[in-house]
Motif scaffolding. Structure first.
Motif, PDB file in Angstrom:
ATOM      1  N   LYS A 147       9.032 -20.832   5.892  1.00  6.49           N
ATOM      2  CA  LYS A 147       9.499 -20.004   4.776  1.00  6.49           C
ATOM      3  C   LYS A 147       8.841 -18.641   4.843  1.00  6.49           C
ATOM      4  O   LYS A 147       7.733 -18.498   5.352  1.00  6.49           O
ATOM      5  CB  LYS A 147       9.167 -20.649   3.435  1.00  6.49           C
ATOM      6  N   LYS A 148       9.548 -17.640   4.312  1.00  4.69           N
ATOM      7  CA  LYS A 148       8.991 -16.303   4.163  1.00  4.69           C
ATOM      8  C   LYS A 148       9.506 -15.736   2.853  1.00  4.69           C
ATOM      9  O   LYS A 148      10.503 -16.204   2.309  1.00  4.69           O
ATOM     10  CB  LYS A 148       9.382 -15.399   5.335  1.00  4.69           C
ATOM     11  N   ASN A 200      11.157 -12.457   1.280  1.00  2.00           N
ATOM     12  CA  ASN A 200      11.793 -11.224   1.736  1.00  2.00           C
ATOM     13  C   ASN A 200      11.361 -10.031   0.888  1.00  2.00           C
ATOM     14  O   ASN A 200      10.566 -10.169  -0.051  1.00  2.00           O
ATOM     15  CB  ASN A 200      13.320 -11.379   1.780  1.00  2.00           C
ATOM     16  N   GLU A 222      12.896 -17.309   1.603  1.00  2.90           N
ATOM     17  CA  GLU A 222      13.955 -17.635   2.554  1.00  2.90           C
ATOM     18  C   GLU A 222      13.424 -18.611   3.589  1.00  2.90           C
ATOM     19  O   GLU A 222      12.258 -18.535   3.976  1.00  2.90           O
ATOM     20  CB  GLU A 222      14.419 -16.381   3.304  1.00  2.90           C
ATOM     21  N   GLU A 223      14.300 -19.498   4.062  1.00  2.70           N
ATOM     22  CA  GLU A 223      13.898 -20.409   5.125  1.00  2.70           C
ATOM     23  C   GLU A 223      14.031 -19.718   6.476  1.00  2.70           C
ATOM     24  O   GLU A 223      14.914 -18.887   6.685  1.00  2.70           O
ATOM     25  CB  GLU A 223      14.760 -21.676   5.103  1.00  2.70           C
ATOM     26  N   THR A 224      13.119 -20.068   7.379  1.00  2.00           N
ATOM     27  CA  THR A 224      13.115 -19.523   8.734  1.00  2.00           C
ATOM     28  C   THR A 224      12.985 -20.678   9.719  1.00  2.00           C
ATOM     29  O   THR A 224      12.663 -21.805   9.324  1.00  2.00           O
ATOM     30  CB  THR A 224      11.933 -18.563   8.935  1.00  2.00           C
ATOM     31  N   TRP A 230      10.476 -16.114  15.419  1.00  2.00           N
ATOM     32  CA  TRP A 230      10.957 -16.644  14.146  1.00  2.00           C
ATOM     33  C   TRP A 230      12.317 -16.022  13.864  1.00  2.00           C
ATOM     34  O   TRP A 230      12.516 -14.831  14.065  1.00  2.00           O
ATOM     35  CB  TRP A 230       9.999 -16.284  13.008  1.00  2.00           C
ATOM     36  N   SER A 248      15.697 -16.111  10.846  1.00  2.00           N
ATOM     37  CA  SER A 248      16.179 -16.597   9.558  1.00  2.00           C
ATOM     38  C   SER A 248      17.043 -17.823   9.818  1.00  2.00           C
ATOM     39  O   SER A 248      17.733 -17.910  10.837  1.00  2.00           O
ATOM     40  CB  SER A 248      17.011 -15.527   8.856  1.00  2.00           C
ATOM     41  N   TYR A 249      17.006 -18.762   8.893  1.00  2.00           N
ATOM     42  CA  TYR A 249      17.761 -20.008   9.025  1.00  2.00           C
ATOM     43  C   TYR A 249      19.190 -19.744   8.563  1.00  2.00           C
ATOM     44  O   TYR A 249      19.582 -20.091   7.468  1.00  2.00           O
ATOM     45  CB  TYR A 249      17.072 -21.098   8.213  1.00  2.00           C
TER      46      TYR A 249
END
Length: 116
Positions: free
Chosen positions: A24-25, A27, A33-35, A55, A57-58
């Motif tokens: 997760k990160k 933004n 957001e999931e990564t 990495w 973004s998912y």
């Protein structure tokens, strides 16, 4: 290690990598957001490792395939240059430097893992 990407900046190329985990990160708007973490990124056309990890973004393209630990995926991405590093103008610190990344991944698919 990403300096190997420098000569192909701006090109869209096919890559292969191993999926490790979801992370997760936060933004720039403060939304989580999931990564996904990919390791051992290989440029398929040159058959050379171009990055030890990246990495992403998912995105829906990655969500469309069943990602489980230690599977290999193949995708196309554009090679871009970006600036990274720490800046603190108050104390005169400027540790920015240029690096390379893969952006806009498309045509994501699982690699045939027969024999593994």
């Amino acid at each position: 290690m990403r300096k190997r990407l420098a000569s192909d900046t701006g090109l869209r190329t096919a890559f292969r990598a191993k999926f490790v985990r979801i992370g997760k990160k936060v933004n720039f708007k403060g939304i989580s957001e999931e990564t996904i973490l990919l390791t051992g990124i290989i440029d398929i056309s040159k058959n050379k490792v171009v990055a030890d990890h990246l990495w992403f973004s998912y995105t829906k393209a990655f969500q469309a395939i069943a990602l489980t630990a230690d599977i290999e995926i193949q995708f196309e991405a554009r090679i871009k240059q970006y600036t990274k590093g720490y800046v603190n103008k108050k104390y005169g610190i400027d540790n920015r430097q240029q690096d390379y990344k893969l952006s806009h991944p498309t045509k994501v698919k699982l690699v045939d893992t027969i024999g593994k």
